[in-house]
Scaffold this active site. Structure first.
Site, PDB file in Angstrom:
ATOM      1  N   GLU A   1       0.839  -1.207   0.000  1.00 30.04           N
ATOM      2  CA  GLU A   1       0.000   0.000   0.000  1.00 30.04           C
ATOM      3  C   GLU A   1       0.880   1.265   0.000  1.00 30.04           C
ATOM      4  O   GLU A   1       1.866   1.341   0.734  1.00 30.04           O
ATOM      5  CB  GLU A   1      -0.886   0.000   1.259  1.00 30.04           C
TER       6      GLU A   1
ATOM      7  N   LYS B   1      -9.527   2.440  -2.608  1.00 31.89           N
ATOM      8  CA  LYS B   1      -9.808   1.819  -1.295  1.00 31.89           C
ATOM      9  C   LYS B   1     -11.179   2.236  -0.775  1.00 31.89           C
ATOM     10  O   LYS B   1     -11.499   3.425  -0.701  1.00 31.89           O
ATOM     11  CB  LYS B   1      -8.695   2.270  -0.340  1.00 31.89           C
TER      12      LYS B   1
ATOM     13  N   CYS C   1      -5.764  -2.708   2.264  1.00 29.61           N
ATOM     14  CA  CYS C   1      -5.488  -2.717   3.715  1.00 29.61           C
ATOM     15  C   CYS C   1      -6.713  -2.895   4.614  1.00 29.61           C
ATOM     16  O   CYS C   1      -7.212  -3.994   4.764  1.00 29.61           O
ATOM     17  CB  CYS C   1      -4.685  -1.478   4.105  1.00 29.61           C
TER      18      CYS C   1
HETATM   19  N1  LIG Z   1      -3.487   1.360   6.014  1.00 34.53           N
HETATM   20  C1  LIG Z   1      -4.497   0.939   6.724  1.00 34.53           C
HETATM   21  O1  LIG Z   1      -5.628   0.917   6.288  1.00 34.53           O
HETATM   22  N2  LIG Z   1      -4.202   0.573   7.991  1.00 34.53           N
HETATM   23  C2  LIG Z   1      -5.163   0.316   8.971  1.00 34.53           C
HETATM   24  C3  LIG Z   1      -4.677  -0.586  10.024  1.00 34.53           C
HETATM   25  C4  LIG Z   1      -5.159  -1.970   9.877  1.00 34.53           C
HETATM   26  O2  LIG Z   1      -6.181  -2.189   9.235  1.00 34.53           O
HETATM   27  O3  LIG Z   1      -4.516  -2.863  10.397  1.00 34.53           O
END
Ligand SMILES: NC(=O)NCCC(=O)O
Length: 417
Positions: free
Chosen positions: A146, A221, A258
């Site tokens: 990401e 996203k 993510c």
């Molecule tokens: N980049 C992101 O969405 N991180 C969120 C933390 C997670 O989902 O573990």
């Protein structure tokens, strides 16, 4: 038992609970898999692996040989490289559909205080040999982590990091297009996108580059985290691209970026659109999500009868100015440790060991996509799902006058004399 105590000793004190160390290792081991392998007898390790990483066609996942040139690149540039094969049963009417998939995890290259252009160039430079190793190994579809072009500065909420945002056809796409052409490789490139045609707004986007170097499309996203230091809504909006599945020369792929991995319906939607492989490019830290990491993607692969490629960045990124997360804890200048641990999960509940917790890495997996349908036929999750019941429930739930369907024990509310 004897071995376990030895591991405790490596941590300085066998009485103390084992901890991850400041170098990002687990008690000096680069992954849980390696820790178990070194600590247990071969027969116990075999049984533990059967339960932890499952079986594929009745056997542990087969390791694949790594070609010499990829090995050389990995030792010259100090990245982990591992390779495995997911088999499927032989079918009488369909040929196997074997696709070679690569996942890359990496730390940033320069401190976050360096000029932005230098930081970005240094990440590009760092990735070159890893992408070359993937290409030379015959990887068909490669996915990066990401927001790979930048430090994961979203914790800071400082607007200056917006400078890293690029249009879909920008510098990073052009950089990767040349590798896509050179190696006949589809590349999934997750970036912070700046949409020039819509008021220069920003999105957290995966650009899908075809094996001819063309841009097949993009996915933005869907879910923005609001947890811990992940205050990402400062930088980009909730995606507006739905759940596209991209039909590439090597299979049908989706990208669940993510935090979307915590939403089973998000995974489902890619499955309903026919994905055979869903990538989960991520940036997440140990303290927040590590116990969830080996479960969620694997569950998605099982429930949706597809493969999942999970990627997490590596290392600790320290920012110039301390920040807080409104949780009463002291201000700090880093997110914590991004624990890598990228891996691939199969629809049959098998799973590769994870890449290192503290080192850049390339994970190569051969997957016979026939396994997806074979698992649909075996378990019938698509056939037995009650989509019309869920659809009815959801359509009622989103209405303001929704009443939860709760049937209370009448005795609970009876007045006691
Ligand atoms: N980049 C992101 O969405 N991180 C969120 C933390 C997670 O989902 O573990």
């Amino acid at each position: 038992m004897e071995k376990k105590e030895e591991v405790g000793k490596e941590n300085g004190n066998s009485e103390e609970p084992m901890q991850t160390l400041s170098d990002g290792s687990i008690c000096g081991f680069e992954s849980l898999h390696r820790l178990l392998e070194s600590s247990l007898s071969p027969s116990v390790f075999k049984e533990v692996s059967r339960l932890l990483t499952g079986m594929n066609c009745g056997k542990p996942l087969e390791p694949l040989p790594i070609i010499e040139i990829a090995k050389e690149l990995s030792s010259q540039h100090d990245f982990d490289i591992q390779a495995f094969r997911f088999n499927a049963d032989k079918e009488l009417l369909r040929e196997p559909r074997i696709v070679r998939v690569g996942l890359i995890q990496n730390s940033i290259s320069l401190p976050t205080t360096a000029p932005f252009l230098d930081q970005k160039k240094a990440i590009f430079q760092k990735l070159k040999p890893i992408i070359d190793a993937a290409g030379a190994s015959g990887v068909n579809i490669l996915c990066l982590q990401e927001a790979w072009t930048m430090p994961f500065a979203f914790c800071t909420r400082e607007k200056r990091w917006c400078e890293f945002a690029e249009p879909v056809d920008g510098e990073s796409t052009q950089f990767l297009q040349s590798f896509a052409r050179k190696y006949n490789m589809v590349i999934v490139s997750p970036i912070l996108e700046r949409d020039l045609k819509h008021g220069e707004t920003m999105w957290n986007t995966a650009v899908i580059i075809g094996n001819n170097g063309n841009i097949i499309g993009k996915h933005r996203k869907n879910h923005i985290p609001r947890v811990g230091d992940f205050n990402e809504s400062t930088y980009y909006m909730e995606g507006n691209t739905g759940h596209p599945v991209f039909e590439t020369a090597f299979g049908k792929i989706g990208v669940n970026i993510c935090y979307g991995r915590h939403h089973p319906l998000n995974w489902l939607a890619f499955g309903l659109n026919g994905a055979e492989i869903v990538f989960n490019p991520s940036a997440t830290v140990g303290e927040l999500s590590e116990p969830m990491w080996p479960i969620e993607a694997r569950n998605a692969a099982i429930a949706n009868s597809y493969f999942v490629g999970s990627i997490n960045r590596v290392g600790t990124e320290v920012f110039p100015n301390p920040f807080t997360s409104g949780d009463g804890k002291p201000a700090h200048a880093d997110f914590g440790h991004f624990y890598g641990s990228s891996h691939v999960s199969g629809p049959d509940a098998s799973c590769t060991p994870s890449l290192s917790r503290n080192k850049d890495g390339l994970l190569i997996s051969d997957m016979d996509l026939n396994l997806c349908r074979q698992l649909k036929d075996k378990w019938g999750f698509r056939m037995t799902a009650r989509y019309e019941v869920y659809a009815d429930m959801l359509s009622r739930y989103v209405k303001p006058d929704f009443e939860p369907q709760v049937i209370s024990d009448p005795l609970l509310h009876k007045n006691h004399v």
